[in-house]
Write an enzyme that holds these catalytic residues in place. Structure first.
Site, PDB file in Angstrom:
ATOM      1  N   ASP A 118       0.857  -1.181   0.000  1.00  0.00           N
ATOM      2  CA  ASP A 118       0.000   0.000   0.000  1.00  0.00           C
ATOM      3  C   ASP A 118       0.897   1.236   0.000  1.00  0.00           C
ATOM      4  OD1 ASP A 118      -1.863  -2.013   0.351  1.00  0.00           O
ATOM      5  OD2 ASP A 118      -3.011  -0.936   1.889  1.00  0.00           O
ATOM      6  N   LYS A 131      -6.753   3.248  -3.418  1.00  0.00           N
ATOM      7  CA  LYS A 131      -7.183   3.256  -2.014  1.00  0.00           C
ATOM      8  C   LYS A 131      -7.359   4.694  -1.580  1.00  0.00           C
ATOM      9  CE  LYS A 131      -5.219   1.912   2.512  1.00  0.00           C
ATOM     10  NZ  LYS A 131      -4.104   1.207   3.177  1.00  0.00           N
ATOM     11  N   LYS A 178     -10.258   0.393  -2.566  1.00  0.00           N
ATOM     12  CA  LYS A 178     -10.201   0.152  -1.120  1.00  0.00           C
ATOM     13  C   LYS A 178     -10.445   1.438  -0.350  1.00  0.00           C
ATOM     14  CE  LYS A 178      -7.038  -1.275   2.598  1.00  0.00           C
ATOM     15  NZ  LYS A 178      -5.681  -1.762   2.919  1.00  0.00           N
TER      16      LYS A 178
END
Lengths: 489, 310, 287
Positions: free
Chosen positions: B147, B210, B246
């Protein structure tokens, strides 16, 4: 497994529908003198909900007399401050019993509970709340010092927003000091009759609000009644014209809120995802039973194809079915008669060679339903581009330049509303200026508020409802008597 | 439909493309989010949604005070969220700082994904060399999902080429690990920026986009998530590849999670309703999902003593 | 001693800024208050009404788009030019209405002052009648007055100048254009006014004046598909007024009913507001 939404029906238990209803005259329910009744039906199931009384001439006379007496003896002489408090009470009572009204509206009208719960009923309460505050401030309404009520108002409302249209009519009339005789549409009387109960709970003086039920004939009796000082009508342009004819040569005032064929104009620089939502909201809100519906979609040619694709994709997520289900987006068509009219116009679109696309949804076996429908390859000459369909049917046309969009948008006898989608500020203002329509939604559509005046240009009617401008429909300047005029601006 | 005509790598080419995307009307999209928020999910669909939401959770701990003990406890929970009910599914992944990746991997083995935040998380304010080293360390430590954070400063300064270049470099450093690109939407502020950053990340090779680090006051919101879901939907229509989404931060209740699933279904479509394409970055959400699950199973409300804290 | 033979004037219609004769070729005799012959006026026809409505529609786009400042100046200019012809107007009104010197002068002065009053409203009524509306949501919402469009008007039969000015000024100041049928028996002050209008920077088609019989002309205007409103102020026959209202209903025209106000009194905004439409505009407020 996929993510199917299980049925989520709102409970009907909150409403109790009587097997039959009388007329609400002088503060109480009375039997119709003629004894004739008609049935009101749940359009989603064809189940008979109740027997409704049909008011005849002597019932209309009684209602008008009651309104006149209440006007002369009570309402016109009551202080604005006290009138205000009655309206505030009504607003609060509507809020308290909101869910009950929403469920009843959905049962009788066929609209999704999501809309009756989130739009119709809260807005109806808001209309009373807004106008309540005006009752003791009318000298600020722009009509000079000491403006005067008109007297007894006869109000005839349609079936598409039964309670909300009642609120649009009754709230300003009462705030300005008038008393009313209101007739709901024959297929949707129940929330008006429940509203009568609210008047009783509010201890509203008898006769200030009279609600009489019936069909066109009862409406005609109200229109032609010499004891009435003002007619306010919302409905079809044809009936509106006949009312205007009936009032010719009289001193009775008139405001009309009639049909529309609004253009919803999308430019190539629009926020396209929101435009698609606005198109959907514009034409599929309330099954398209909306006078200001965005029924003509004008797409700039350069984005026409991708917008139509996006629209079709979006329509596949619309959920048609049980109006009481909280997830339903598209409810039932209010009557068989209306469904026949919609079907007839759809057929005319087919016959004229327009391209029809229908959202893939299963229609329930019982009740009256129409799947969301889009016509492309429509030209200005087609009936589906000119006539008000009053159903979930969208006609798509294209344009190349802003001028052409304006020309096409204004090329109609109607002029109620229009939509503009573009991120260019100066173009929004130019378009808003050029469009001959009473309500312009830019980068949004079908928004309503009691503070916002609503009404049409041209054959969409005259007079405004809502806002400070709406007060002129029920109020006159102190010296108006000398220079009598009709309508409100 | 839009096409990608030339290689989009330079700031000027990216600028032309990103600024050519349709704008986002904030009020309109919030109204849409509110409308979708009124969907009522009951009975079977609710049970299905709760299990799906559990399977989509990236169970997360990203604190300076994280210890191997804490991470091990969380991983155990991730594997078997409800010790009293073996039918409760595992979550999708655990999400930790890079130095904790080996600890997490040791617990979860091959049963769960291990996601590590990297690239000078959460601010991203470090040289590219430091960021790449951060990524390589995490991958070497057993992370199979990275991430990363974008350089919001560069993005807001209009230096799209630099942001793109860094994502491309990080992607290369990931090797076989999946790359989630954190846009930190709370710092991008406008939904137009969210749409542009989403596309920029996808064009540069993101496997997932995300919303947030969870370290700035505004994290995932329904409106931001809709914009990102629209971006992956449109990117798929254009290129055929499905990118995941996400939302992270601030999603604490089952009710919220289910609303997000509705957003997914009605924006990107059913195809995105899989842990491969939609995840929740969350910590406390899991227990609320478990309590709801218990309530659906036993028919009465559960309480916090009946779910584990970790 | 004045033995010069006067040059008499041919009285014509005023349509689209020009002075045509009636297409019908008809005229009718106009007499003063003592029944002395004054002139032959054009007897306007159905087709003259049609031409006038066409001219009014053609004039609408430009006039309604003109700045409020410009419209105010043009109306003020009309007053200026009237002032220069004050003596002629007094003579015309005297002949038409049989008033004495002082009364005629008062009527003419009030007419000029009324134009000045309305001219001043041009850039103010939108501020008084328009507003922003505090809707319960993230939207900027404003309501603005806009002209209704093409208005047909039947001018008062008695008050040939002041009544006429009081009817047309509130119509045109807001950007409408007008087709007005002048007082049948007292058309000459109206015709003199057209000569003022033609030289006062008023764009062609903004004001169109027909002379003749309202019973013949007005039904065509009342039923006309491109006329948006009708002002029946000067209709004295109740049956005709009713008939016109019925005709007007066919296209949902705004109808102002017959009235006989005291024209010398300062008006309120009732006439001006009657021929405007409120347009409400919504826009989201978002970043």
């Amino acid at each position: 497994m996929t993510f199917e939404y299980a049925p989520a029906p709102e409970s009907r238990a909150i409403v109790s529908i009587a097997s039959s209803y009388g007329l609400f005259i002088n503060g109480e329910f009375v039997d119709p003198t003629g004894g004739t009744t008609f049935k009101t039906v749940n359009p989603a199931t064809e189940e008979v909900l109740a027997e409704i009384s049909e008011a005849n001439q002597s019932d209309v006379n009684a209602a008008v007399n009651s309104a006149r007496q209440a006007y002369d003896r009570i309402w016109s002489v009551m202080s604005g401050r006290d009138r205000a408090k009655y309206l505030f009470r009504i607003a609060r009572l509507l809020q308290e019993r909101a869910r009950e009204f929403a469920v009843l509206e959905t049962l009788d009208n066929g609209k999704p509970i999501r809309e009756s719960r989130d739009i119709d009923v809260p807005l109806a309460a808001a209309h009373f709340f807004y106008h309540a505050g005006w009752a003791d401030k009318l000298e600020y309404a722009g009509l000079g010092a000491n403006p005067q009520p008109l007297g007894v108002a006869g109000q005839i409302i349609p079936w598409n927003f039964p309670l909300l249209m009642l609120a649009w009519k009754i709230a300003p009339a009462l705030a300005c000091g008038n008393t009313v005789v209101l007739k709901p549409a024959e297929s949707t009387s129940l929330t008006a009759l429940l509203f009568a109960e609210i008047c009783q709970q509010a201890d509203l003086p008898p006769g200030v609000v009279n609600i009489i039920t019936g069909a066109g004939e009862t409406g005609r009796m109200i229109v032609e009644h010499e004891g009435i000082d003002k007619i306010a009508f919302t409905g079809s342009t044809e009936v509106g014209k006949s009312i205007a004819r009936a009032l010719a040569g009289t001193n009775r005032k008139l405001t009309l809120e009639l049909g529309g064929k609004a253009a919803n104009i999308v430019f190539d620089d629009a926020p396209i995802d929101q435009a698609v939502e606005g198109i959907v909201d514009g034409i599929f809100f309330n099954q398209g039973h909306v006078c200001c519906a965005g029924s003509r979609l004008l797409l700039q040619e350069s984005i026409a194809e991708e917008t139509i694709d996006a629209l079709k994709r979006r329509l596949q997520t619309l959920r048609l079915g049980d109006p009481l289900d909280k997830n339903t987006d598209i409810g039932a068509i209010n009557s068989r008669e209306q469904l026949n009219k919609i079907d007839e116009l759809i057929k005319s679109g087919d016959d004229a060679g327009a391209q029809r696309w229908t959202a893939p949804c299963e229609l329930p076996d019982k009740g009256w339903w129409c799947a969301p429908t889009i016509f492309t390859n429509v030209t200005q000459a087609h009936r589906i581009a000119r006539e008000e369909i009053f159903g979930p049917v969208l006609s798509v046309l294209t344009f190349r330049t802003p001028d052409e969009a304006i020309e096409k948008a204004n090329n109609t006898p109607f002029g109620l509303s229009a939509g503009i989608w573009t991120e260019k500020g100066s173009r929004i203002l130019w378009m808003a200026n050029q469009l001959r329509a009473g309500v312009i939604w830019a980068n949004t559509f079908n928004r309503f508020d009691p503070t916002s005046p609503f009404g049409g240009f041209k054959e969409s009617g005259f007079g405004r409802e809502g806002g400070i401008q709406g007060l002129s429909a029920y109020l006159q300047s102190a010296n108006d008597g000398a220079d009598r005029a009709r309508g409100a601006s | 439909m839009r096409t990608i005509a030339e290689p989009l790598t330079t700031t000027s080419a990216l600028r032309e493309f990103l600024h050519g995307l349709p704008g986002v009307d904030e009020v309109g999209i919030k109204a849409r989010a509110t409308a979708l928020g009124t969907r009522s999910i009951k009975n079977d669909s609710k049970s299905w949604a709760i299990d799906m939401a559990i399977r989509m959770v990236d169970l997360t701990t990203l604190e300076g005070m994280d210890t191997p003990g804490k991470v091990r406890a969380m991983c155990a929970k991730a594997l078997r969220p409800d010790p009293t009910d073996p039918t409760a599914p595992s979550v999708a992944a655990v999400c930790v700082y890079g130095d904790m990746a080996p600890v997490a991997r040791a617990v979860v083995g091959d049963n769960l994904h291990v996601a590590a935040v990297a690239t000078a998380f959460p601010s991203g304010r470090a040289s590219i060399e430091v960021k790449l080293r951060d990524v390589r360390d995490a991958v070497a430590g057993g992370a199979d999902e990275i991430d990363m954070v974008i350089d919001r400063g560069a993005f807001l300064a209009g230096n799209y080429g630099l942001v793109h270049e860094q994502i491309v470099a990080v992607k290369a450093a990931c090797g076989l690990a999946h790359l989630k690109v954190i846009l930190e939407t709370g710092e991008l502020r406008t939904l137009d920026n969210v749409r542009r950053a989403s596309w920029l990340a996808m064009l540069a090779g993101a496997d997932f986009i995300k919303t947030s680090t969870g370290k700035v006051p505004v994290a995932a919101t329904p409106a931001v998530t809709i914009v990102m879901l629209q971006a992956v939907r449109d990117y798929c229509a254009l290129t055929g590849s499905q990118i995941g989404v996400k939302p992270a931060g601030g999603i604490r209740t089952s009710k919220d999670a289910i609303k997000y699933l509705v957003l997914v279904k009605e924006t990107a479509g059913e195809a995105w309703l899989t842990p491969d394409l939609f995840r929740f970055g969350a910590s406390t959400l899991l227990n609320d999902l478990l309590m709801q699950r218990q309530r659906m199973a036993v028919g009465h409300y559960s309480g916090p003593d009946y779910v584990t804290i970790d | 001693m004045n033995d010069r033979v006067a040059v008499r004037k041919t009285y014509k219609l005023f349509i689209g800024g020009a002075f045509p004769r009636s297409e019908s070729g008809r005229t009718y005799g106009v007499h003063d208050a003592k029944e002395k012959f004054l002139a032959n006026a054009a007897k306007g026809s159905r087709k003259d009404a049609r031409d006038a409505a066409l001219a009014a529609r053609a004039g609408f786009a430009g006039w309604s788009a003109a700045t409020a400042y410009n419209r105010g100046q043009v109306l003020y200019r009309v007053a200026e030019v009237m002032e220069g012809r004050r003596e002629q107007f007094i003579a015309d009104v005297q002949a038409a209405e049989g008033l004495g010197d002082k009364k005629s002068a008062r009527v003419v002065d009030t007419s000029i002052d009324r134009l000045v009053w309305y001219a001043g409203w041009a850039d103010k009524y939108a501020q008084v009648l328009g507003n922003t509306n505090p809707v319960a949501g993230p939207y900027f919402n404003f309501a603005i007055p806009e002209p209704t469009g093409v208005v047909a008007a039947i001018a008062p039969q008695d008050s040939s100048l002041l009544g006429l000015v009081s009817v047309i000024a509130p119509i045109v100041v807001t950007g409408n254009t007008v087709v007005v049928v002048a007082s049948t028996r007292r058309p000459i002050p109206a015709i003199t006014l057209t000569e003022v209008l033609a030289t006062a920077d008023l764009p062609p088609g903004v004001v169109n004046v027909l002379t003749g019989d309202p019973a013949e002309i007005a039904p065509w205007l009342a039923s006309h598909g491109d006329v948006n409103a009708i002002d029946l102020t000067g209709v004295t026959n109740q049956d005709l007024a009713k008939q016109l209202e019925i005709e007007a209903a066919g296209t949902v025209k705004r109808v102002r009913r017959p009235a006989q106000p005291n024209w010398l009194a300062t008006p309120d905004l009732g006439r001006l507001t009657f021929f405007i439409e409120t347009k409400t505009v919504w826009h989201p407020i978002g970043a």
